[in-house]
Scaffold this motif. Structure first.
Motif, PDB file in Angstrom:
ATOM      1  N   UNK A 199      -3.227   2.887  -2.044  1.00  0.00           N
ATOM      2  CA  UNK A 199      -4.288   2.806  -1.069  1.00  0.00           C
ATOM      3  C   UNK A 199      -3.728   2.548   0.316  1.00  0.00           C
ATOM      4  N   UNK A 200      -4.583   2.621   1.337  1.00  0.00           N
ATOM      5  CA  UNK A 200      -4.107   2.446   2.715  1.00  0.00           C
ATOM      6  C   UNK A 200      -3.395   1.117   2.960  1.00  0.00           C
ATOM      7  N   UNK A 201      -3.912   0.039   2.391  1.00  0.00           N
ATOM      8  CA  UNK A 201      -3.288  -1.270   2.624  1.00  0.00           C
ATOM      9  C   UNK A 201      -1.888  -1.318   2.035  1.00  0.00           C
ATOM     10  N   UNK A 202      -1.719  -0.747   0.836  1.00  0.00           N
ATOM     11  CA  UNK A 202      -0.405  -0.744   0.220  1.00  0.00           C
ATOM     12  C   UNK A 202       0.589   0.095   1.000  1.00  0.00           C
ATOM     13  N   UNK A 210       5.745  -1.431  -6.659  1.00  0.00           N
ATOM     14  CA  UNK A 210       6.116  -1.778  -5.302  1.00  0.00           C
ATOM     15  C   UNK A 210       7.058  -2.981  -5.347  1.00  0.00           C
ATOM     16  N   UNK A 211       8.234  -2.929  -4.714  1.00  0.00           N
ATOM     17  CA  UNK A 211       9.129  -4.099  -4.686  1.00  0.00           C
ATOM     18  C   UNK A 211       8.425  -5.288  -4.043  1.00  0.00           C
ATOM     19  N   UNK A 212       8.598  -6.443  -4.631  1.00  0.00           N
ATOM     20  CA  UNK A 212       7.927  -7.632  -4.107  1.00  0.00           C
ATOM     21  C   UNK A 212       8.751  -8.348  -3.045  1.00  0.00           C
ATOM     22  N   UNK A 231       9.395  -1.851   5.187  1.00  0.00           N
ATOM     23  CA  UNK A 231      10.618  -1.064   5.279  1.00  0.00           C
ATOM     24  C   UNK A 231      11.066  -0.888   6.724  1.00  0.00           C
ATOM     25  N   UNK A 232      10.136  -0.748   7.645  1.00  0.00           N
ATOM     26  CA  UNK A 232      10.508  -0.640   9.054  1.00  0.00           C
ATOM     27  C   UNK A 232      11.222  -1.917   9.512  1.00  0.00           C
ATOM     28  N   UNK A 281       0.490   0.728   4.202  1.00  0.00           N
ATOM     29  CA  UNK A 281       0.813   0.005   5.441  1.00  0.00           C
ATOM     30  C   UNK A 281       1.809  -1.111   5.153  1.00  0.00           C
ATOM     31  N   UNK A 282       1.592  -1.835   4.052  1.00  0.00           N
ATOM     32  CA  UNK A 282       2.497  -2.939   3.706  1.00  0.00           C
ATOM     33  C   UNK A 282       3.899  -2.411   3.438  1.00  0.00           C
TER      34      UNK A 282
END
Length: 356
Positions: A8-11, A80-82, A19-20, A13-14
């Motif tokens: 989803x969009x939130x994931x 997703x890596x935590x 990563x940035x 973005x996170x």
């Protein structure tokens, strides 16, 4: 895990924000380290005519890797890596330790001192093979001390601009595909040269019931692996042993993984390790191999491969980069099922010759 793990969009973005921040953090440390200690390879030592990709090309390759990483997460191949970025305290402590050790690394690089640990071996390492008792990357204590184990993953991320974990995670895709139709509690995975256990934490985070063995030659690195794998202690063990003489039964492993080992082995040892992987692998199992690109895989990167063993103490890298891996594996009884490039690495999936 399911086949769909849409964030989803939130994931998204996170992931993108994490990563940035990660890339900026590690690239920044690489630039600062070069400013403090000088370039990894002075211009006077560079072979004539060798060209390397500029920073823009490297960043484009890294962005492509991270896009692939995100796509794999959304496809459900892995979670997703935590810990895209650990907590601030750990991040700052790791950076401080890295820069505190930098003058010693720079001293070895300037003096081309790659075998310091043979003259003063850390306790318990005196009888390890000579090829292993080296200051790979000019790092302090080679792979033979707790402090080296503490610094290693941070050093590697600085070297790869924050992309090392994402390259490792590409091995999770064939593991997922192989295990999806199997009862994971009945399967066994061996990680050869497990080091600090970083890659195995990714495996166990996605396959917690999988029986896993971390095999490595460094007592200090296995101690770090044991600490990191503590949440899965009941289904994970650590074994200190030679990769070319594994104390495991024939045909006992459903999956064998080998991440960033072969480029640090002499040719004869690479052949022996390949034979051992074939020996312990089940007839219907797979081996997943991750290591550096080789010459010709991505011609734009060939200059980097030429300069890397000169800038970092990697005595066997040039021979690895020029080697014929499919022939090496074939001689050991392994057939290449697939080979994919992932930024500065390649992922090879192998099966026993003759297996369907």
């Amino acid at each position: 895990m399911t086949d769909s793990n849409w964030l989803g969009p939130a994931g998204r973005i996170a992931y993108t924000a994490g990563q940035a921040a990660r890339v900026a953090w590690f690239f920044g440390q690489y630039a600062l380290a070069a400013r403090l200690s000088g370039p990894a390879l002075p211009a006077a030592r560079r072979p004539a005519g060798v060209t390397v990709p500029d920073r823009g090309a490297i960043l484009r390759g890294l962005r492509a890797l991270l896009a692939r990483d995100l796509a794999n997460i959304e496809a459900g191949y892995y979670r997703m890596p935590h810990d895209l970025l650990p907590g601030p305290r750990r991040v700052l402590a790791d950076a401080a330790a890295f820069f505190a050790d930098l003058p010693a690394v720079a001293r070895r690089r300037r003096g081309r001192i790659g075998r310091e640990v043979r003259a003063a071996p850390p306790p318990g390492s005196e009888r390890l093979p000579a090829y292993y008792r080296q200051n790979f990357h000019f790092q302090t204590d080679g792979y033979l001390s707790a402090e080296s184990a503490r610094l290693y993953d941070h050093q590697v991320e600085v070297l790869f601009g924050g992309g090392a974990d994402a390259m490792r995670r590409q091995a999770l895709v064939p593991i997922h595909q192989h295990l999806r139709e199997r009862r994971q509690a009945d399967c066994r995975l061996l990680d050869v040269a497990a080091g600090t256990g970083r890659f195995l934490t990714f495996v166990k985070d996605n396959h917690p019931r999988l029986d896993a063995t971390a095999l490595d030659l460094s007592h200090a690195y296995l101690a770090e692996a044991r600490r990191r794998l503590a949440p899965w202690a009941r289904s994970t063990r650590v074994v200190q042993a030679l990769a070319e003489a594994m104390p495991l039964p024939d045909s006992s492993q459903d999956v064998v993984t080998c991440v960033y080992l072969f480029h640090e082995l002499p040719r004869r040892v690479r052949a022996a390790v390949a034979a051992e992987i074939a020996r312990v692998l089940k007839p219907d199992g797979i081996a997943v191999f991750v290591d550096s690109l080789q010459t010709g895989d991505d011609p734009a990167m060939d200059g980097l491969l030429r300069l890397f063993p000169l800038a970092f103490h990697e005595p066997y890298f040039a021979d690895y980069a020029a080697g014929d891996l499919p022939a090496l594996f074939a001689a050991a009884g392994l057939t290449v099922r697939s080979c994919e490039l992932a930024f500065l690495s390649k992922v090879i999936v192998l099966a026993k010759t003759g297996a369907s």
